[in-house]
Design a protein around this motif. Structure first.
Motif, PDB file in Angstrom:
ATOM      1  N   LYS A 132       0.705  10.119   2.234  1.00 36.70           N
ATOM      2  CA  LYS A 132      -0.708   9.790   2.296  1.00 36.70           C
ATOM      3  C   LYS A 132      -1.115   8.690   3.129  1.00 36.70           C
ATOM      4  O   LYS A 132      -0.474   7.559   3.234  1.00 36.70           O
TER       5      LYS A 132
ATOM      6  N   ASP B  32      -1.063  -0.162   8.299  1.00 40.61           N
ATOM      7  CA  ASP B  32      -0.820   0.613   7.263  1.00 40.61           C
ATOM      8  C   ASP B  32      -0.320   2.116   7.675  1.00 40.61           C
ATOM      9  O   ASP B  32       0.553   2.789   7.213  1.00 40.61           O
TER      10      ASP B  32
ATOM     11  N   MET C 139       1.020  -1.166   0.022  1.00 41.66           N
ATOM     12  CA  MET C 139       0.029  -0.001  -0.099  1.00 41.66           C
ATOM     13  C   MET C 139       0.839   1.389  -0.033  1.00 41.66           C
ATOM     14  O   MET C 139       0.598   2.206  -0.874  1.00 41.66           O
TER      15      MET C 139
ATOM     16  N   TYR D 205      -5.428  -1.479   9.076  1.00 39.82           N
ATOM     17  CA  TYR D 205      -5.577  -0.075   9.292  1.00 39.82           C
ATOM     18  C   TYR D 205      -4.408   0.607   9.917  1.00 39.82           C
ATOM     19  O   TYR D 205      -3.474   1.282   9.645  1.00 39.82           O
TER      20      TYR D 205
ATOM     21  N   ASP E 275      -4.697  12.588   4.997  1.00 38.73           N
ATOM     22  CA  ASP E 275      -5.123  11.340   4.749  1.00 38.73           C
ATOM     23  C   ASP E 275      -6.091  11.506   3.140  1.00 38.73           C
ATOM     24  O   ASP E 275      -6.698  10.524   2.775  1.00 38.73           O
TER      25      ASP E 275
ATOM     26  N   ALA F 244       0.801   4.291  -2.873  1.00 39.15           N
ATOM     27  CA  ALA F 244       0.406   5.540  -2.626  1.00 39.15           C
ATOM     28  C   ALA F 244       1.610   6.532  -2.729  1.00 39.15           C
ATOM     29  O   ALA F 244       1.520   7.743  -2.404  1.00 39.15           O
TER      30      ALA F 244
ATOM     31  N   PRO G 150      -3.774   6.358   5.014  1.00 39.35           N
ATOM     32  CA  PRO G 150      -4.911   5.755   4.419  1.00 39.35           C
ATOM     33  C   PRO G 150      -6.406   6.092   4.958  1.00 39.35           C
ATOM     34  O   PRO G 150      -6.144   6.667   6.048  1.00 39.35           O
ATOM     35  N   ASN G 151      -7.119   6.172   4.353  1.00 37.82           N
ATOM     36  CA  ASN G 151      -8.501   6.775   4.652  1.00 37.82           C
ATOM     37  C   ASN G 151      -9.663   5.972   3.546  1.00 37.82           C
ATOM     38  O   ASN G 151      -9.902   6.656   2.471  1.00 37.82           O
TER      39      ASN G 151
ATOM     40  N   ARG H 166     -10.081  -0.370  -2.422  1.00 38.54           N
ATOM     41  CA  ARG H 166      -9.198   0.454  -1.414  1.00 38.54           C
ATOM     42  C   ARG H 166      -7.726   0.682  -2.091  1.00 38.54           C
ATOM     43  O   ARG H 166      -7.381   1.899  -1.955  1.00 38.54           O
TER      44      ARG H 166
ATOM     45  N   TRP I  79      -5.901  12.819  -0.927  1.00 38.30           N
ATOM     46  CA  TRP I  79      -4.918  13.507  -1.900  1.00 38.30           C
ATOM     47  C   TRP I  79      -5.230  15.061  -2.171  1.00 38.30           C
ATOM     48  O   TRP I  79      -4.317  15.611  -2.415  1.00 38.30           O
TER      49      TRP I  79
ATOM     50  N   GLU J   2      -6.436   4.788  -2.304  1.00 33.57           N
ATOM     51  CA  GLU J   2      -5.075   5.132  -2.004  1.00 33.57           C
ATOM     52  C   GLU J   2      -4.100   5.685  -2.987  1.00 33.57           C
ATOM     53  O   GLU J   2      -3.270   6.392  -2.581  1.00 33.57           O
TER      54      GLU J   2
END
Lengths: 221, 221
Positions: B212, B47, A14, B44, B196, A18, B214-215, B13, B198, B17
């Protein structure tokens, strides 16, 4: 939750997608098996299909207004897959081996990534000018690349732009930015830009939308 | 490979991201359970920790050269978590409810995201000027935000910049770009930028590196 290694490797992947993880030279050793299962077990194909779906949503029913509406697609691991090569290189667990890689590309045996070929055909049908822009050396890999693309169905595009001697030693971001700036100066409107590396998608004149194809096997700065 | 739904939701997902999926208003219905397990089951947290690790790699042993080396951190779901609120909103399966959200924020009860608090403390120790930049309305949410941040350990920062009346109705990209441009005009060098969304990380003066968080629960254009 998955095992500690699976959890770590999902997070690492991930972070790659990203653009949080940069400058890595090999897949972390504990993630080589994870990347193998990802690439071969179906999730990679599903992830590429999801990107193609997002491109379709963005396109909607639109078509090129005239001969200046353009899309840019990268070649390696965007249009054409190097997965058969990376299977022999521990899915990125080994450092980049330029000699072996050149031998592989000279064979002209990269298979199309089918979901991206679908995107390509749709763009062509809609009348967009499709530019294939690659960091591959024109002198060394020009003939095999032209042949490989045509054999895999990537034909009829507006222009294939390869790295000429003038751009030898340029990083991907300045090289591709310069190419895109030239296209914009020619009057093209870059409606979309698709690549498996963030260095395809950052810099100048990146386009109205960018789309990142997953690639956990290598990083090009 | 995972079940078809799990496979699809992982791909969705990933598309979020990597900024391939834009403008979505709710989590796809078949992914609400997936997002719940992701947010609560440990992945999460893993991550977010991976992003914090990448920030640590980027920082290395460096410290601020002087009082102009700056970092920008977003607030919602970067420093402070809205997860307790989104638990009641099907983890993003319901559309945005501005009235309920304002009530939640006025309580000042958002917990810190611990991995980001760790980043924050490290940046403070290293002498960076840390700017917290948020789209929260200064008039309505100013007092509760100040209190919530302090109570959760985000204290001593250089400046908290909230959305003043002058920026009402601005999209996140132009609003945050304007703020960053002003900071650069004041002589700050934006060494890093963490958010979280872009829309925290694109536009002008984004900084030397962006990260970034994650969200998968909501999208802010």
């Amino acid at each position: 939750m998955a095992s500690p290694d699976a959890c770590f490797c999902l997070s690492w992947r991930m972070a790659v997608e990203a653009n949080n993880a940069q400058g890595w030279r090999t897949v972390p050793p504990q993630c080589v098996g994870h990347v193998e299962r990802y690439m071969l077990g179906g999730q990679y194909g599903s992830d590429v299909a999801a990107v193609a779906d997002q491109i379709a949503i963005y396109l909607g029913g639109s078509a090129a207004a005239d001969g200046k509406d353009a899309w840019i697609l990268d070649v390696d691991d965007t249009c054409l897959s190097n997965l058969p090569y990376y299977k022999e290189k521990h899915f990125g667990g080994e450092p980049y081996d330029s000699r072996a890689y050149v031998s592989w590309v000279l064979r002209g045996a990269c298979p199309a990534i089918p979901q991206v070929l679908g995107v390509y055909r749709k763009l062509m049908e809609r009348g967009f000018q499709v530019f294939l822009v690659t960091g591959r050396s024109e002198d060394v890999l020009g003939a095999s690349t032209v042949e490989n693309l045509a054999a895999q169905g990537f034909d009829g595009h507006h222009r294939l732009i390869m790295r000429s001697a003038a751009y030898r030693g340029y990083g991907a971001v300045p090289y591709k930015s310069t190419i895109r700036r030239q296209l914009v100066a020619e009057g093209y409107r870059i409606r979309g830009n698709v690549g498996d590396q963030w260095s395809d998608l950052l810099g100048e004149c990146v386009g109205d939308r960018t789309f990142k194809i997953p690639n956990p096997m290598y990083f090009i700065p």
